[in-house]
Design a protein around this motif. Structure first.
Motif, PDB file in Angstrom:
ATOM      1  N   GLU A  53       0.871  -1.185   0.000  1.00 15.06           N
ATOM      2  CA  GLU A  53       0.000   0.000   0.000  1.00 15.06           C
ATOM      3  C   GLU A  53       0.899   1.224   0.000  1.00 15.06           C
ATOM      4  N   LEU A  54       0.809   2.024  -1.042  1.00 14.18           N
ATOM      5  CA  LEU A  54       1.642   3.214  -1.176  1.00 14.18           C
ATOM      6  C   LEU A  54       0.773   4.460  -1.210  1.00 14.18           C
ATOM      7  N   CYS A  55       1.136   5.449  -0.402  1.00 21.23           N
ATOM      8  CA  CYS A  55       0.523   6.768  -0.492  1.00 21.23           C
ATOM      9  C   CYS A  55       1.610   7.806  -0.314  1.00 21.23           C
ATOM     10  N   MET A  56       1.764   8.685  -1.302  1.00 27.11           N
ATOM     11  CA  MET A  56       2.835   9.678  -1.282  1.00 27.11           C
ATOM     12  C   MET A  56       2.315  11.084  -0.985  1.00 27.11           C
ATOM     13  N   TYR A  57       1.188  11.153  -0.266  1.00 23.38           N
ATOM     14  CA  TYR A  57       0.718  12.433   0.278  1.00 23.38           C
ATOM     15  C   TYR A  57       0.243  12.210   1.718  1.00 23.38           C
ATOM     16  N   ALA A  58       1.036  11.432   2.464  1.00 27.46           N
ATOM     17  CA  ALA A  58       0.688  11.083   3.841  1.00 27.46           C
ATOM     18  C   ALA A  58       1.871  11.330   4.775  1.00 27.46           C
ATOM     19  N   GLU A  59       2.617  12.422   4.507  1.00 25.00           N
ATOM     20  CA  GLU A  59       3.819  12.687   5.296  1.00 25.00           C
ATOM     21  C   GLU A  59       3.516  13.092   6.732  1.00 25.00           C
ATOM     22  N   GLY A  60       2.246  13.255   7.076  1.00 25.21           N
ATOM     23  CA  GLY A  60       1.891  13.552   8.461  1.00 25.21           C
ATOM     24  C   GLY A  60       1.870  12.337   9.359  1.00 25.21           C
ATOM     25  N   ALA A  61       2.126  11.154   8.809  1.00 31.62           N
ATOM     26  CA  ALA A  61       2.075   9.927   9.595  1.00 31.62           C
ATOM     27  C   ALA A  61       3.264   9.826  10.553  1.00 31.62           C
ATOM     28  N   LYS A  62       3.066   9.117  11.674  1.00 35.56           N
ATOM     29  CA  LYS A  62       4.144   8.910  12.643  1.00 35.56           C
ATOM     30  C   LYS A  62       5.251   8.060  12.039  1.00 35.56           C
ATOM     31  N   TYR A  63       4.858   6.988  11.353  1.00 33.23           N
ATOM     32  CA  TYR A  63       5.833   6.096  10.719  1.00 33.23           C
ATOM     33  C   TYR A  63       5.678   6.166   9.205  1.00 33.23           C
ATOM     34  N   GLN A  64       6.797   6.036   8.517  1.00 26.70           N
ATOM     35  CA  GLN A  64       6.765   6.075   7.056  1.00 26.70           C
ATOM     36  C   GLN A  64       6.538   4.696   6.472  1.00 26.70           C
ATOM     37  N   GLU A  65       7.227   3.690   7.017  1.00 26.49           N
ATOM     38  CA  GLU A  65       7.039   2.313   6.564  1.00 26.49           C
ATOM     39  C   GLU A  65       6.517   1.451   7.710  1.00 26.49           C
ATOM     40  N   GLU A  66       5.561   0.593   7.377  1.00 30.70           N
ATOM     41  CA  GLU A  66       5.051  -0.387   8.328  1.00 30.70           C
ATOM     42  C   GLU A  66       5.037  -1.739   7.623  1.00 30.70           C
ATOM     43  N   LEU A  67       5.761  -2.692   8.184  1.00 28.65           N
ATOM     44  CA  LEU A  67       5.848  -4.039   7.613  1.00 28.65           C
ATOM     45  C   LEU A  67       5.135  -5.010   8.545  1.00 28.65           C
ATOM     46  N   GLY A  86      14.352  12.262   9.663  1.00 26.65           N
ATOM     47  CA  GLY A  86      14.211  13.158  10.800  1.00 26.65           C
ATOM     48  C   GLY A  86      14.132  14.616  10.408  1.00 26.65           C
ATOM     49  N   ARG A  87      14.735  14.978   9.265  1.00 24.94           N
ATOM     50  CA  ARG A  87      14.732  16.393   8.857  1.00 24.94           C
ATOM     51  C   ARG A  87      13.337  16.877   8.469  1.00 24.94           C
ATOM     52  N   PHE A  88      12.406  15.938   8.240  1.00 23.83           N
ATOM     53  CA  PHE A  88      11.040  16.320   7.908  1.00 23.83           C
ATOM     54  C   PHE A  88      10.111  16.315   9.122  1.00 23.83           C
ATOM     55  N   TRP A  89      10.615  15.875  10.274  1.00 29.59           N
ATOM     56  CA  TRP A  89       9.763  15.795  11.463  1.00 29.59           C
ATOM     57  C   TRP A  89       9.575  17.199  12.045  1.00 29.59           C
ATOM     58  N   PRO A  90       8.336  17.612  12.329  1.00 28.43           N
ATOM     59  CA  PRO A  90       8.114  18.974  12.847  1.00 28.43           C
ATOM     60  C   PRO A  90       8.817  19.192  14.190  1.00 28.43           C
ATOM     61  N   LEU A 119       7.026  19.099  17.633  1.00 26.49           N
ATOM     62  CA  LEU A 119       6.605  17.812  18.182  1.00 26.49           C
ATOM     63  C   LEU A 119       7.715  17.120  18.955  1.00 26.49           C
ATOM     64  N   GLY A 120       8.871  17.790  19.083  1.00 27.49           N
ATOM     65  CA  GLY A 120       9.971  17.190  19.833  1.00 27.49           C
ATOM     66  C   GLY A 120      10.814  16.264  18.976  1.00 27.49           C
ATOM     67  N   ILE A 121      11.469  15.304  19.623  1.00 32.22           N
ATOM     68  CA  ILE A 121      12.356  14.411  18.892  1.00 32.22           C
ATOM     69  C   ILE A 121      11.551  13.481  17.990  1.00 32.22           C
ATOM     70  N   PRO A 122      12.108  13.092  16.846  1.00 33.35           N
ATOM     71  CA  PRO A 122      11.396  12.176  15.945  1.00 33.35           C
ATOM     72  C   PRO A 122      11.149  10.822  16.610  1.00 33.35           C
ATOM     73  N   PRO A 123      10.161  10.090  16.146  1.00 36.16           N
ATOM     74  CA  PRO A 123       9.878   8.766  16.714  1.00 36.16           C
ATOM     75  C   PRO A 123      11.026   7.795  16.469  1.00 36.16           C
ATOM     76  N   THR A 124      11.120   6.795  17.319  1.00 33.52           N
ATOM     77  CA  THR A 124      12.124   5.736  17.209  1.00 33.52           C
ATOM     78  C   THR A 124      11.509   4.520  16.527  1.00 33.52           C
ATOM     79  N   ALA A 125      12.272   3.875  15.670  1.00 35.77           N
ATOM     80  CA  ALA A 125      11.806   2.655  15.005  1.00 35.77           C
ATOM     81  C   ALA A 125      11.473   1.590  16.049  1.00 35.77           C
ATOM     82  N   GLN A 126      10.572   0.706  15.681  1.00 38.40           N
ATOM     83  CA  GLN A 126      10.100  -0.298  16.624  1.00 38.40           C
ATOM     84  C   GLN A 126       9.797  -1.594  15.885  1.00 38.40           C
ATOM     85  N   VAL A 127      10.038  -2.715  16.580  1.00 36.71           N
ATOM     86  CA  VAL A 127       9.632  -4.032  16.084  1.00 36.71           C
ATOM     87  C   VAL A 127       8.714  -4.655  17.133  1.00 36.71           C
ATOM     88  N   VAL A 128       7.598  -5.221  16.678  1.00 36.16           N
ATOM     89  CA  VAL A 128       6.605  -5.815  17.568  1.00 36.16           C
ATOM     90  C   VAL A 128       6.356  -7.261  17.140  1.00 36.16           C
TER      91      VAL A 128
END
Length: 368
Positions: free
Chosen positions: A245-259, A276-280, A283-292
């Protein structure tokens, strides 16, 4: 095959193409012990000067022929997509050194046989630059895949991101140069599908289009024809399925890729933030990657953060992966390992992307 082992303490890179991605490569090469950018060919003066600022000791060259005359041990090609095949042909004819070739390997079906012949006869290693494999959260995802799932039967990739950025000469606004969005952008994901499912694709179905981005842009009377959104379903010979699923007008999302990979034992997910240079900043520090990991028995998700060194995040837009990819490529140049992403891998990724483009345009499934 000719022995191309390099024994020198410092590996000299020749760099062809130093736009946005080429400059990311330069910043990461500068972080690698025992490696340096020795020569650069970049025909655009602005980009050449930016590259020289990153690698001040590199020689700026007038042509690929000029670059290949330097004291080099390996090459990186990061030029616009539609130049890759002809540049590889020139390198093969003049001086075939170990090569890191940016994706996509080619852009049109008519170049597939041409690239196959080149790759088969090239006397040095070729590594296709699939950076997403080397993102730390995706590396963890891949390492834990079998334990978490037992056997992957379904694999989903969601990328919600920013639009295509401006590039030199606006080459990335047109399918004729890029191969189309599902080749240019998404070959990374089709490569991950083959890697995760350990099988080859047999059928591709896609729906895609240009819905929001670039609609009001004009380049010499032409409007961009690159797509900005898509669903792609891929069936594999093993019976497994994958979806993008690709959407290239969703830069407001917390995560860019979800697998997400699922099998009889459970589910594993990876969440990867964008650059990180695109994170507002508000909102403070950019989110950290995560594996669940979410086992079926006993139920209960287990989440772990996957931080990336700040210096690597600052060096590029790919979550540190460009650095780790170069570490492994240097092992190839030094004769320690074989390429982990072969020309065959690169060709498969393009084939699936081209099939997805065709499927979306015709409304029919495409058999590979």
């Amino acid at each position: 095959m000719k022995d191309n082992t390099v024994t020198q303490d410092v590996v000299n890179y020749g760099i062809i193409g130093c736009g946005m991605m080429g400059q990311e490569h330069l910043r990461n090469i500068a972080l690698l012990p025992g490696a340096r950018a020795a020569a650069i060919y970049e025909p655009n003066a602005l980009m050449a000067n930016a590259a020289k600022a990153i690698a001040p000791n590199a020689r700026l060259c007038e042509s690929i022929e000029d670059l290949l005359s330097d004291d080099l041990h390996c090459l990186l090609v990061a030029s616009p997509n539609h130049l890759h095949v002809a540049q590889l042909e020139e390198i093969a004819a003049r001086r075939p050194l170990p090569l890191l070739m940016e994706k996509p390997l080619f852009t049109h079906e008519t170049d597939a046989d041409r690239m196959d012949r080149l790759a088969a006869s090239y006397p040095a290693p070729i590594w296709v630059a699939m950076e997403y494999r080397y993102m730390p959260p995706i590396q963890t995802f891949l390492d834990q895949l079998d334990r978490a799932t037992g056997r992957v039967t379904m694999f989903t990739i969601r990328e919600h991101r920013f639009p295509f950025l401006p590039k030199v000469g606006d080459w990335n606004r047109f399918n004729r140069n890029t191969g189309g969005t599902l080749v240019e952008k998404c070959c990374h994901f089709f490569d991950l599908m083959r890697l995760v499912l350990r099988s080859d694709p047999v059928r591709v179905m896609a729906s895609a289009g240009q819905e929001v981005n670039h609609l009001d842009e004009d380049y010499g009377g032409e409007r961009p024809d690159i797509w900005d959104s898509a669903y792609v379903i891929v069936d594999f010979a093993s019976g497994a399925r994958a979806m993008l699923e690709l959407c290239m007008y969703a830069e407001g999302a917390k995560y860019q890729e979800e697998l997400s990979a699922v099998g009889p034992n459970g589910k594993i997910e990876a969440f990867v933030p964008g650059p990180g240079r695109f994170w507002p900043t508000h909102l403070g520090i950019p989110p950290t990657a995560q594996v669940v990991v979410s086992p079926r028995h006993p139920k209960g998700p287990q989440a772990v953060d996957i931080p990336v060194e700040p210096a690597l995040l600052d060096a590029g837009d790919h979550n540190g992966s460009t650095f780790y990819q170069h570490q492994r490529f240097l092992d190839v140049v030094r004769g320690k390992i074989a390429p982990e992403v072969s020309a065959l891998d690169g060709a498969w990724a393009v084939r699936v992307g081209l099939a997805a483009q065709e499927s979306a345009m015709t409304g029919q499934a495409v058999t590979l």
